[in-house]
Enzyme design. Structure first.
Site, mmCIF file in Angstrom:
data_model
loop_
_atom_site.group_PDB
_atom_site.id
_atom_site.type_symbol
_atom_site.label_atom_id
_atom_site.label_comp_id
_atom_site.label_asym_id
_atom_site.label_seq_id
_atom_site.Cartn_x
_atom_site.Cartn_y
_atom_site.Cartn_z
ATOM 1 N N ASP A 1 8.129 8.873 -5.880
ATOM 2 C CA ASP A 1 9.358 9.709 -5.625
ATOM 3 C C ASP A 1 9.578 9.563 -3.975
ATOM 4 O O ASP A 1 10.501 10.314 -3.451
ATOM 5 C CB ASP A 1 8.922 11.224 -5.676
ATOM 6 C CG ASP A 1 7.831 11.788 -4.855
ATOM 7 O OD1 ASP A 1 6.951 11.137 -4.267
ATOM 8 O OD2 ASP A 1 7.840 13.115 -4.809
ATOM 9 N N PRO B 1 -7.734 7.440 -4.673
ATOM 10 C CA PRO B 1 -9.094 6.836 -4.773
ATOM 11 C C PRO B 1 -9.467 6.769 -3.333
ATOM 12 O O PRO B 1 -9.054 6.669 -2.561
ATOM 13 C CB PRO B 1 -8.815 5.541 -5.347
ATOM 14 C CG PRO B 1 -7.253 5.556 -6.091
ATOM 15 C CD PRO B 1 -6.670 6.290 -5.308
ATOM 16 N N HIS C 1 0.263 4.619 -2.388
ATOM 17 C CA HIS C 1 -0.003 6.103 -1.963
ATOM 18 C C HIS C 1 1.217 6.681 -2.133
ATOM 19 O O HIS C 1 1.058 7.967 -2.412
ATOM 20 C CB HIS C 1 -0.192 5.730 -0.395
ATOM 21 C CG HIS C 1 -1.425 5.324 -0.021
ATOM 22 N ND1 HIS C 1 -2.434 6.177 0.978
ATOM 23 C CD2 HIS C 1 -2.130 4.153 -0.315
ATOM 24 C CE1 HIS C 1 -3.296 5.170 1.038
ATOM 25 N NE2 HIS C 1 -3.444 4.232 0.706
ATOM 26 N N ASP C 2 2.466 6.425 -2.448
ATOM 27 C CA ASP C 2 3.367 7.195 -2.979
ATOM 28 C C ASP C 2 3.172 7.559 -4.372
ATOM 29 O O ASP C 2 3.221 8.663 -4.614
ATOM 30 C CB ASP C 2 4.524 6.433 -2.829
ATOM 31 C CG ASP C 2 5.952 7.204 -3.079
ATOM 32 O OD1 ASP C 2 5.969 8.337 -2.664
ATOM 33 O OD2 ASP C 2 6.747 6.618 -3.932
ATOM 34 N N ASN D 1 -4.109 8.760 5.146
ATOM 35 C CA ASN D 1 -3.140 8.329 5.406
ATOM 36 C C ASN D 1 -2.903 8.035 7.044
ATOM 37 O O ASN D 1 -2.381 7.059 7.573
ATOM 38 C CB ASN D 1 -1.932 9.102 4.921
ATOM 39 C CG ASN D 1 -1.672 8.756 3.224
ATOM 40 O OD1 ASN D 1 -2.438 7.980 2.748
ATOM 41 N ND2 ASN D 1 -1.141 9.741 2.862
ATOM 42 N N VAL E 1 0.561 10.256 -5.584
ATOM 43 C CA VAL E 1 0.547 11.795 -5.137
ATOM 44 C C VAL E 1 2.174 12.281 -5.306
ATOM 45 O O VAL E 1 3.208 11.507 -4.901
ATOM 46 C CB VAL E 1 0.535 11.792 -3.640
ATOM 47 C CG1 VAL E 1 0.524 13.250 -3.065
ATOM 48 C CG2 VAL E 1 -0.893 11.248 -3.100
ATOM 49 N N HIS F 1 -6.379 -5.189 -3.051
ATOM 50 C CA HIS F 1 -7.472 -5.833 -1.830
ATOM 51 C C HIS F 1 -7.519 -7.039 -1.741
ATOM 52 O O HIS F 1 -8.355 -7.257 -0.781
ATOM 53 C CB HIS F 1 -8.774 -4.933 -2.178
ATOM 54 C CG HIS F 1 -8.782 -3.368 -2.216
ATOM 55 N ND1 HIS F 1 -9.936 -2.583 -2.209
ATOM 56 C CD2 HIS F 1 -7.839 -2.550 -1.419
ATOM 57 C CE1 HIS F 1 -9.477 -1.377 -1.934
ATOM 58 N NE2 HIS F 1 -8.470 -1.371 -1.512
ATOM 59 N N ASP G 1 -4.522 -13.372 -4.002
ATOM 60 C CA ASP G 1 -5.345 -14.399 -5.199
ATOM 61 C C ASP G 1 -6.304 -13.519 -5.832
ATOM 62 O O ASP G 1 -6.602 -12.391 -5.407
ATOM 63 C CB ASP G 1 -5.645 -15.763 -4.349
ATOM 64 C CG ASP G 1 -6.654 -15.427 -3.477
ATOM 65 O OD1 ASP G 1 -7.171 -14.237 -3.314
ATOM 66 O OD2 ASP G 1 -6.723 -16.280 -2.568
ATOM 67 N N ARG H 1 0.848 -1.151 -0.001
ATOM 68 C CA ARG H 1 -0.153 -0.170 -0.155
ATOM 69 C C ARG H 1 0.907 1.289 -0.057
ATOM 70 O O ARG H 1 0.450 2.143 -0.756
ATOM 71 C CB ARG H 1 -0.859 -0.184 1.175
ATOM 72 C CG ARG H 1 -2.065 1.045 1.265
ATOM 73 C CD ARG H 1 -2.997 0.675 2.343
ATOM 74 N NE ARG H 1 -3.976 1.862 2.277
ATOM 75 C CZ ARG H 1 -4.398 2.441 3.652
ATOM 76 N NH1 ARG H 1 -3.716 2.137 4.753
ATOM 77 N NH2 ARG H 1 -5.401 3.322 3.385
#
Length: 325
Positions: A75, A164, A67-68, A95, A71, A194, A252, A63
């Site tokens: 980086d 999202p 998340h990196d 976050n 945005v 997920h 899976d 995750r």
């Protein structure tokens, strides 16, 4: 780690073509071969140990890369601590309190700095860690292209408009992914992330207890599944946890089977089936689980090539920015 399948050989060829064709953002599997040839093995060994000790970390580490990249590009900005003049991405509503794995990334970075000082970027560490964590819990490995440059800025107020959200519908999800160069199919496949991880019960309370403000359960939810959720997640425990799919802890295609059998949790997950493309892919993933595993790797390569908005340079510590002299 899961072995690379024959499909992954095609995946590698396609990935090379795409990444090399992007003149703005050149990445290479061999980027550290001369300067830190042991980088990938160091990362894999550390990830294996972390996930052996806490299987739930696999989802958390994957995750972080998501998340990196969404945005400011890939980086490493999600790793930066806040300062007196900069409230960083860590502190954003989406976050704070939900992301974890920062200590593990710091530990990996420390070991890499001991082995190869001043070489491996924090953004590349996140890409390698996401791959290794996924493969450790059942996923198929994929080639990771390296050479990302760390950013020097991170802003909390950029997060909510970039990531999202759990209440997004299909159109909104497609739009959010399109902003970073990913298409609808990428979105559907990457939503398969997920397959591992957990979510706070409160994240789906509206569907479970107050659908459209009517104090009812979402009628599209499987009744037996809803009854089970109400036992596991009573309204008094919004901060309890629930696995995101039926095979919690194993990567899976069960996530898509859950959706097709009306056992999805989040609005954004269920939204995938509101479009024929989502239905088609969910059926395919259930019918050919290995194809999903390989296509997820391809989509991760594509996501991992989102260029940094403002490249700064290599960071010695992933949580801090060293001044340039």
């Amino acid at each position: 780690m899961a072995s690379t399948s024959p499909r992954s050989l095609l995946l590698l060829v396609l990935a090379v073509a795409v990444v090399v064709s992007d003149a703005q953002f050149q990445l290479s599997e061999t980027f550290y071969d001369a300067t830190c040839p042991q980088a990938a093995s160091i990362v894999q060994q550390k990830v294996d140990a972390f996930v052996d000790a806490d299987r739930g970390l696999a989802a958390a580490l994957m995750r972080l890369h998501f998340h990196d990249c969404f945005v400011r590009g890939c980086d490493g900005s999600v790793l930066l601590n806040s300062t007196d003049t900069m409230l960083t991405e860590k502190e954003a509503l989406l976050n704070k309190g939900s992301l974890r794995g920062f200590e593990q990334i710091d530990e990996i970075k420390m070991e890499l700095e001991c082995a190869c000082p001043g070489v491996v970027s924090c953004a590349d560490i996140l890409a390698l860690v996401a791959r290794d964590a996924t493969a450790k819990v059942g996923g198929t490995s994929w080639p990771v292209f390296l050479g990302r440059i760390d950013g020097g800025a991170s802003f909390a107020d950029e997060v909510n408009s970039s990531l999202p959200e759990r209440t997004d519908n299909f159109t909104q999800l497609v739009a959010r992914f399109a902003r970073v160069g990913l298409d609808a199919r990428d979105m559907i496949i990457l939503s398969g992330g997920h397959s591992i991880g957990q979510v706070h019960c409160g994240a789906f309370f509206e569907r479970l207890y107050n659908f459209q403000g009517l104090n009812i359960t979402d009628p599209s939810m499987d009744p037996e599944f809803a009854a089970m959720l109400k036992v596991q997640c009573p309204q008094t425990t919004p901060f309890g946890f629930m696995a995101l799919d039926a095979t919690n802890g194993t990567f899976d295609s069960a996530y898509y089977l859950d959706l097709l059998t009306n056992k999805g949790l989040l609005e954004s997950d269920v939204a995938l089936l509101s479009d024929p493309l989502g239905v088609e892919y969910a059926i395919k993933a259930v019918q050919d689980p290995m194809a999903f595993l390989d296509e997820f790797g391809w989509a991760m390569i594509k996501m991992g090539a989102i260029p940094a908005l403002e490249p700064y340079g290599w960071r010695k510590h992933c949580a801090f920015v060293e001044p340039k002299y």
